[in-house]
Design a protein around this motif. Structure first.
Motif, PDB file in Angstrom:
ATOM      1  N   GLU A 163       0.832  -1.208   0.000  1.00 27.26           N
ATOM      2  CA  GLU A 163       0.000   0.000   0.000  1.00 27.26           C
ATOM      3  C   GLU A 163       0.871   1.265   0.000  1.00 27.26           C
ATOM      4  N   LYS A 164       1.926   1.237   0.786  1.00 29.02           N
ATOM      5  CA  LYS A 164       2.825   2.398   0.820  1.00 29.02           C
ATOM      6  C   LYS A 164       3.520   2.591  -0.517  1.00 29.02           C
ATOM      7  N   GLU A 165       3.869   1.480  -1.163  1.00 28.76           N
ATOM      8  CA  GLU A 165       4.504   1.592  -2.482  1.00 28.76           C
ATOM      9  C   GLU A 165       3.545   2.224  -3.487  1.00 28.76           C
ATOM     10  N   ARG A 166       2.266   1.846  -3.420  1.00 28.49           N
ATOM     11  CA  ARG A 166       1.287   2.424  -4.324  1.00 28.49           C
ATOM     12  C   ARG A 166       1.127   3.934  -4.064  1.00 28.49           C
ATOM     13  N   GLN A 167       1.099   4.290  -2.807  1.00 34.05           N
ATOM     14  CA  GLN A 167       0.970   5.706  -2.473  1.00 34.05           C
ATOM     15  C   GLN A 167       2.198   6.503  -2.937  1.00 34.05           C
ATOM     16  N   LEU A 168       3.353   5.940  -2.718  1.00 34.14           N
ATOM     17  CA  LEU A 168       4.571   6.632  -3.144  1.00 34.14           C
ATOM     18  C   LEU A 168       4.666   6.705  -4.658  1.00 34.14           C
ATOM     19  N   GLY A 169       4.134   5.675  -5.343  1.00 31.53           N
ATOM     20  CA  GLY A 169       4.131   5.707  -6.804  1.00 31.53           C
ATOM     21  C   GLY A 169       3.255   6.841  -7.329  1.00 31.53           C
ATOM     22  N   ILE A 170       2.120   7.069  -6.663  1.00 32.22           N
ATOM     23  CA  ILE A 170       1.255   8.185  -7.077  1.00 32.22           C
ATOM     24  C   ILE A 170       1.970   9.516  -6.865  1.00 32.22           C
ATOM     25  N   LEU A 171       2.607   9.634  -5.698  1.00 26.47           N
ATOM     26  CA  LEU A 171       3.316  10.889  -5.423  1.00 26.47           C
ATOM     27  C   LEU A 171       4.504  11.095  -6.362  1.00 26.47           C
ATOM     28  N   ALA A 172       5.162  10.006  -6.715  1.00 28.08           N
ATOM     29  CA  ALA A 172       6.322  10.119  -7.607  1.00 28.08           C
ATOM     30  C   ALA A 172       5.922  10.221  -9.066  1.00 28.08           C
ATOM     31  N   GLY A 173       4.645   9.979  -9.383  1.00 29.29           N
ATOM     32  CA  GLY A 173       4.188  10.088 -10.763  1.00 29.29           C
ATOM     33  C   GLY A 173       4.494   8.881 -11.608  1.00 29.29           C
ATOM     34  N   THR A 174       4.829   7.748 -10.985  1.00 20.18           N
ATOM     35  CA  THR A 174       5.172   6.553 -11.765  1.00 20.18           C
ATOM     36  C   THR A 174       3.968   5.676 -12.052  1.00 20.18           C
ATOM     37  N   VAL A 175       2.826   5.923 -11.395  1.00 23.19           N
ATOM     38  CA  VAL A 175       1.605   5.167 -11.648  1.00 23.19           C
ATOM     39  C   VAL A 175       0.465   6.156 -11.851  1.00 23.19           C
ATOM     40  N   ALA A 176      -0.544   5.725 -12.594  1.00 23.07           N
ATOM     41  CA  ALA A 176      -1.704   6.573 -12.822  1.00 23.07           C
ATOM     42  C   ALA A 176      -2.566   6.603 -11.567  1.00 23.07           C
ATOM     43  N   ALA A 177      -3.426   7.628 -11.507  1.00 17.50           N
ATOM     44  CA  ALA A 177      -4.293   7.774 -10.339  1.00 17.50           C
ATOM     45  C   ALA A 177      -5.636   8.324 -10.782  1.00 17.50           C
ATOM     46  N   GLN A 178      -6.656   8.026 -10.005  1.00 20.16           N
ATOM     47  CA  GLN A 178      -7.968   8.587 -10.252  1.00 20.16           C
ATOM     48  C   GLN A 178      -8.685   8.808  -8.924  1.00 20.16           C
ATOM     49  N   GLY A 179      -9.634   9.747  -8.936  1.00 20.99           N
ATOM     50  CA  GLY A 179     -10.368  10.041  -7.725  1.00 20.99           C
ATOM     51  C   GLY A 179     -11.052  11.393  -7.847  1.00 20.99           C
ATOM     52  N   PRO A 180     -11.744  11.823  -6.805  1.00 15.31           N
ATOM     53  CA  PRO A 180     -12.424  13.112  -6.862  1.00 15.31           C
ATOM     54  C   PRO A 180     -11.410  14.257  -6.889  1.00 15.31           C
ATOM     55  N   GLY A 181     -11.855  15.376  -7.440  1.00 19.21           N
ATOM     56  CA  GLY A 181     -10.953  16.526  -7.510  1.00 19.21           C
ATOM     57  C   GLY A 181     -11.550  17.655  -8.322  1.00 19.21           C
ATOM     58  N   ILE A 182     -10.694  18.440  -8.935  1.00 21.06           N
ATOM     59  CA  ILE A 182     -11.135  19.586  -9.731  1.00 21.06           C
ATOM     60  C   ILE A 182     -10.328  19.654 -11.020  1.00 21.06           C
ATOM     61  N   THR A 183     -10.885  20.413 -11.960  1.00 23.09           N
ATOM     62  CA  THR A 183     -10.167  20.763 -13.186  1.00 23.09           C
ATOM     63  C   THR A 183     -10.066  22.289 -13.243  1.00 23.09           C
ATOM     64  N   LEU A 184      -8.839  22.781 -13.365  1.00 23.97           N
ATOM     65  CA  LEU A 184      -8.585  24.218 -13.456  1.00 23.97           C
ATOM     66  C   LEU A 184      -8.113  24.529 -14.874  1.00 23.97           C
ATOM     67  N   THR A 185      -8.864  25.384 -15.562  1.00 24.54           N
ATOM     68  CA  THR A 185      -8.524  25.739 -16.942  1.00 24.54           C
ATOM     69  C   THR A 185      -8.208  27.234 -17.007  1.00 24.54           C
ATOM     70  N   VAL A 186      -7.010  27.558 -17.501  1.00 30.51           N
ATOM     71  CA  VAL A 186      -6.556  28.945 -17.610  1.00 30.51           C
ATOM     72  C   VAL A 186      -6.353  29.267 -19.081  1.00 30.51           C
ATOM     73  N   THR A 187      -7.137  30.194 -19.589  1.00 26.63           N
ATOM     74  CA  THR A 187      -7.015  30.641 -20.978  1.00 26.63           C
ATOM     75  C   THR A 187      -6.333  32.006 -20.989  1.00 26.63           C
TER      76      THR A 187
END
Length: 305
Positions: A163-187
């Motif tokens: 579980e810790k490896e999965r969490q660290l992978g998300i933080l390191a950007g080596t694995v994909a992730a999904q979940g609730p959040g926002i989209t910020l668009t700057v034009t």
């Protein structure tokens, strides 16, 4: 008979003349006595000390007024090296204090002009951050308790490691992730948005609890850096130029992420001052699929090896 009359006449003349003479003498003595009374008494003569000679003025100050002599005495100033050093140190200290006070005033100016509902929202955000840290602390304590109480500590340790490896992978950007959040668009049609403005957005999102961030097609991690692209237009993320509109995909608690961008004087207001258009949308499913290659450290090694 005539002879006798003549003698009497002469005698009368002499007698009258004598009376007049005595009367004149008496009058003269009386007048002199009166003048003597009116004259002041004689004062004994005392030898007086000679008056001190006036102070001799310097050759260059002859004819100067008091103000001119004062100015000449004060300027040029006569200071020692120690006094000059102390004066410079005091000046630097005063300048630093003035800059600090002004910096604090600038930092608080946005809050002073904020509306009541904005201040309430900021306080709620701070409370949410505190609660999030408390939850993380509680989760770590629970993991420790499970390890201590589990009958099969090796298996429990393996699960937590995965579980810790999965969490660290998300933080390191080596694995994909999904979940609730926002989209910020700057034009940015005028090209006025600079790299430091987008970096402020990343930092604000991280402070609000963002767990995964992607800008266009670049994954944002701990060592990500943003710079202005060559030519003065556009922004580069980790050396890769990205074009506007700048789309931030952020996974985290939407109730924390969106208010963090909309605080008075925050990211949204700063970008709008540059004539940029900012749109924030909440979503229950944000997919962050931009990946970064895992990189082995050159020098750092695990302490368990």
């Amino acid at each position: 008979m005539s002879t006798e009359h003549g003698k009497h006449a002469e005698h009368g003349k002499h007698a009258e003349h004598g009376k007049h003479g005595e009367h004149g003498k008496h009058a003269d003595s009386t007048e002199r006595h009166q003048y003597r009374k009116e004259l002041p008494a004689e004062v004994p003569v005392v030898d007086e000390a000679p008056a001190p000679a006036p102070a001799r003025q310097p050759a260059g100050e002859t004819g100067l007024t008091g103000r001119q002599r004062l100015v000449k005495g004060l300027w040029p100033p006569r200071v020692s090296r120690a006094q000059l050093t102390v004066a410079v140190l005091l000046f630097v200290l005063g300048l630093g204090l003035a800059i600090q006070v002004r910096s604090n005033s600038d930092d608080n100016s946005a809050l002073r002009g904020a509306r009541q509902e904005d201040l309430v929202r900021i306080l709620d955000e701070l409370d949410d951050r505190t609660q999030r840290l408390e939850d993380e602390k509680q989760g770590l304590e629970d993991q420790r308790t499970e390890l201590e109480n589990s009958s099969d500590q090796a298996e429990e340790a393996r699960k937590q490691t995965v579980e810790k490896e999965r969490q660290l992978g998300i933080l390191a950007g080596t694995v994909a992730a999904q979940g609730p959040g926002i989209t910020l668009t700057v034009t940015d049609p005028k090209g006025a948005v600079e790299a430091d403005m987008l970096l402020d957005a990343v930092q604000e999102l991280r402070a609000a609890g963002a767990e995964a961030i992607q800008v266009n097609d670049v994954r944002v991690v701990a060592d990500t850096y943003l710079t202005d692209a060559s030519g003065g237009k556009g922004v580069s993320v980790d050396g890769r130029k990205i074009d506007q509109p700048y789309v931030f995909k952020v996974i985290g608690k939407p109730q924390d992420l969106e208010p963090a961008l909309n605080i008075p004087g925050g990211v949204v207001q700063t970008l709008e001052k540059e004539q940029a258009t900012v749109v924030v949308n909440r979503s229950q499913k944000i997919v962050v699929d931009a990946l970064r290659a895992a990189r082995r450290p050159d020098y750092a090694r695990s302490s368990s090896e």
